[in-house]
Design a protein around this motif. Structure first.
Motif, PDB file in Angstrom:
ATOM      1  N   GLY A   1       0.709  -1.283   0.059  1.00  0.00           N
ATOM      2  CA  GLY A   1       0.206  -0.020  -0.068  1.00  0.00           C
ATOM      3  C   GLY A   1       0.801   1.117   0.030  1.00  0.00           C
ATOM      4  O   GLY A   1       2.056   1.251   0.187  1.00  0.00           O
ATOM      5  N   PRO A   2       0.236   2.399  -0.287  1.00  0.00           N
ATOM      6  CA  PRO A   2       1.196   3.754  -0.075  1.00  0.00           C
ATOM      7  C   PRO A   2       1.798   3.806   1.153  1.00  0.00           C
ATOM      8  O   PRO A   2       1.298   3.658   2.213  1.00  0.00           O
TER       9      PRO A   2
ATOM     10  N   PRO B   1       3.852   6.710   3.225  1.00  0.00           N
ATOM     11  CA  PRO B   1       4.351   8.063   3.288  1.00  0.00           C
ATOM     12  C   PRO B   1       5.669   8.319   3.139  1.00  0.00           C
ATOM     13  O   PRO B   1       6.441   7.467   4.056  1.00  0.00           O
TER      14      PRO B   1
ATOM     15  N   GLU C   1       7.488   8.937  -2.006  1.00  0.00           N
ATOM     16  CA  GLU C   1       7.546   9.732  -3.372  1.00  0.00           C
ATOM     17  C   GLU C   1       9.032  10.386  -3.074  1.00  0.00           C
ATOM     18  O   GLU C   1       9.616  10.913  -4.133  1.00  0.00           O
TER      19      GLU C   1
ATOM     20  N   ARG D   1       3.716   9.109 -10.617  1.00  0.00           N
ATOM     21  CA  ARG D   1       2.655   8.961  -9.297  1.00  0.00           C
ATOM     22  C   ARG D   1       3.706   9.640  -8.067  1.00  0.00           C
ATOM     23  O   ARG D   1       2.797  10.267  -7.069  1.00  0.00           O
ATOM     24  N   SER D   2       4.800   9.698  -8.032  1.00  0.00           N
ATOM     25  CA  SER D   2       5.729  10.255  -7.041  1.00  0.00           C
ATOM     26  C   SER D   2       5.636  11.708  -7.262  1.00  0.00           C
ATOM     27  O   SER D   2       5.267  12.708  -6.074  1.00  0.00           O
TER      28      SER D   2
ATOM     29  N   ALA E   1       2.234  13.000  -5.837  1.00  0.00           N
ATOM     30  CA  ALA E   1       2.195  12.741  -4.488  1.00  0.00           C
ATOM     31  C   ALA E   1       2.698  14.139  -3.729  1.00  0.00           C
ATOM     32  O   ALA E   1       2.204  14.232  -2.914  1.00  0.00           O
TER      33      ALA E   1
ATOM     34  N   GLY F   1      -1.531  14.072  -3.836  1.00  0.00           N
ATOM     35  CA  GLY F   1      -1.941  12.528  -4.281  1.00  0.00           C
ATOM     36  C   GLY F   1      -1.312  11.310  -3.177  1.00  0.00           C
ATOM     37  O   GLY F   1      -0.552  11.871  -2.408  1.00  0.00           O
ATOM     38  N   PRO F   2      -1.765  10.271  -3.448  1.00  0.00           N
ATOM     39  CA  PRO F   2      -1.384   9.245  -2.666  1.00  0.00           C
ATOM     40  C   PRO F   2       0.164   8.625  -3.060  1.00  0.00           C
ATOM     41  O   PRO F   2       0.676   8.888  -4.127  1.00  0.00           O
ATOM     42  N   PRO F   3       1.009   8.542  -1.966  1.00  0.00           N
ATOM     43  CA  PRO F   3       2.340   8.136  -2.286  1.00  0.00           C
ATOM     44  C   PRO F   3       2.458   6.702  -2.865  1.00  0.00           C
ATOM     45  O   PRO F   3       1.294   5.714  -2.695  1.00  0.00           O
TER      46      PRO F   3
ATOM     47  N   GLY G   1       3.827   2.756  -3.242  1.00  0.00           N
ATOM     48  CA  GLY G   1       4.247   1.763  -2.180  1.00  0.00           C
ATOM     49  C   GLY G   1       5.813   1.668  -1.896  1.00  0.00           C
ATOM     50  O   GLY G   1       6.729   2.050  -2.727  1.00  0.00           O
TER      51      GLY G   1
END
Length: 267
Positions: free
Chosen positions: A183-184, A186, A189, A238-239, A242, A246-248, A250
């Motif tokens: 999962g993401p 924290p 990123e 995606r990073s 984030a 946005g969501p970080p 995995g």
């Protein structure tokens, strides 16, 4: 400093004034580094990184007085916190990879207080690579608040020392604990984009902000030595997202990317 965030501009001016009160003519330079120097400062997210340059070594009393004047309780920092390092002029100009600082201060509303009174007190497990890399960044893009241009005040690292410190930094990041599962995670990123910045420095010879480094690798079309470049590009995108809320990504995929970057830099 008219292009800076106004609260940050006032804070930096007050910081330099307070440092001059303590150090007088021994203060020969003051430079904004990190996100400010790289043109990537984000109010509410970024730290304020500052390097001061003094003419001579500072005794413990002056180091303690400087910390007392600049800590958040005495001079409130408008960002997450202040990361301040003081160097002697000869150290700043040496191009040496060792920490070499006179005093280091971390302080802020959202940053644990820490004062390190000399370079020999810096724990090895906390990383000794930061300082040489920071001075390399200052050489290229430090924001002069006082004194000569940063390119004159700070020497760059040799190519061999640069690769060694970048390798040390990647290994340090990889040694940090990762949350279980896919999962993401924290902070993942920042790990990915920090690796992008290291890779861009080696490939292209320039320091960029983390986000700009990620974009540079995407533009290159070769994000990292990997069998699936599309997956690496997606991870970088995606990073970057984030960093804007946005969501970080995995932790495991971030580590896999960091290992590929480490392999390329090590070679």
């Amino acid at each position: 400093m008219t292009d800076l965030d106004p609260p940050l501009r006032r804070y930096l001016a007050d910081l330099v004034a307070a440092a001059r009160d303590v150090l007088g003519d021994d203060l020969v330079g003051a430079y904004a580094a990190g996100s400010v120097g790289l043109g990537a400062y984000q109010p509410g997210r970024s730290d304020v990184d500052v390097a001061l340059v003094c003419a001579d070594a500072l005794d413990l009393g002056r180091r303690q007085e400087l910390v007392a004047r600049l800590r958040h309780e005495a001079l409130p920092c408008p960002a997450r916190g202040l990361e301040l390092v003081v160097y002697r002029r000869e150290v700043a100009r040496s191009g040496a990879p060792e920490p070499g600082f006179e005093v280091e201060l971390n302080t802020g509303a959202r940053m644990p207080f820490r004062a390190t009174w000399s370079a020999v007190d810096r724990p090895a497990e906390d990383g000794l690579f930061w300082y040489g890399l920071d001075r390399s960044i200052l050489h290229q893009c430090g924001y002069a608040l006082l004194g000569p241009p940063a390119a004159e005040a700070f020497a760059d690292l040799s190519p061999a020392d640069l690769r060694r410190l970048l390798t040390d930094a990647l290994r340090w990041w990889l040694a940090l604990p990762t949350p279980p599962g896919d999962g993401p995670a924290p902070g993942a990123e920042d790990a990915v984009l920090g690796a992008c910045r290291s890779l861009v420095r080696v490939r292209h010879g320039v320091w960029l902000s983390k986000v700009d480094a990620g974009r540079r690798l995407l533009a290159d079309g070769r994000p990292a030595d990997a069998t699936d470049g599309g997956a690496a590009a997606d991870l970088i995108e995606r990073s970057i997202a984030a960093r804007a809320g946005g969501p970080p990504p995995g932790g495991h995929e971030a580590r896999a990317f960091q290992r590929r970057v480490l392999d390329e830099i090590s070679r």
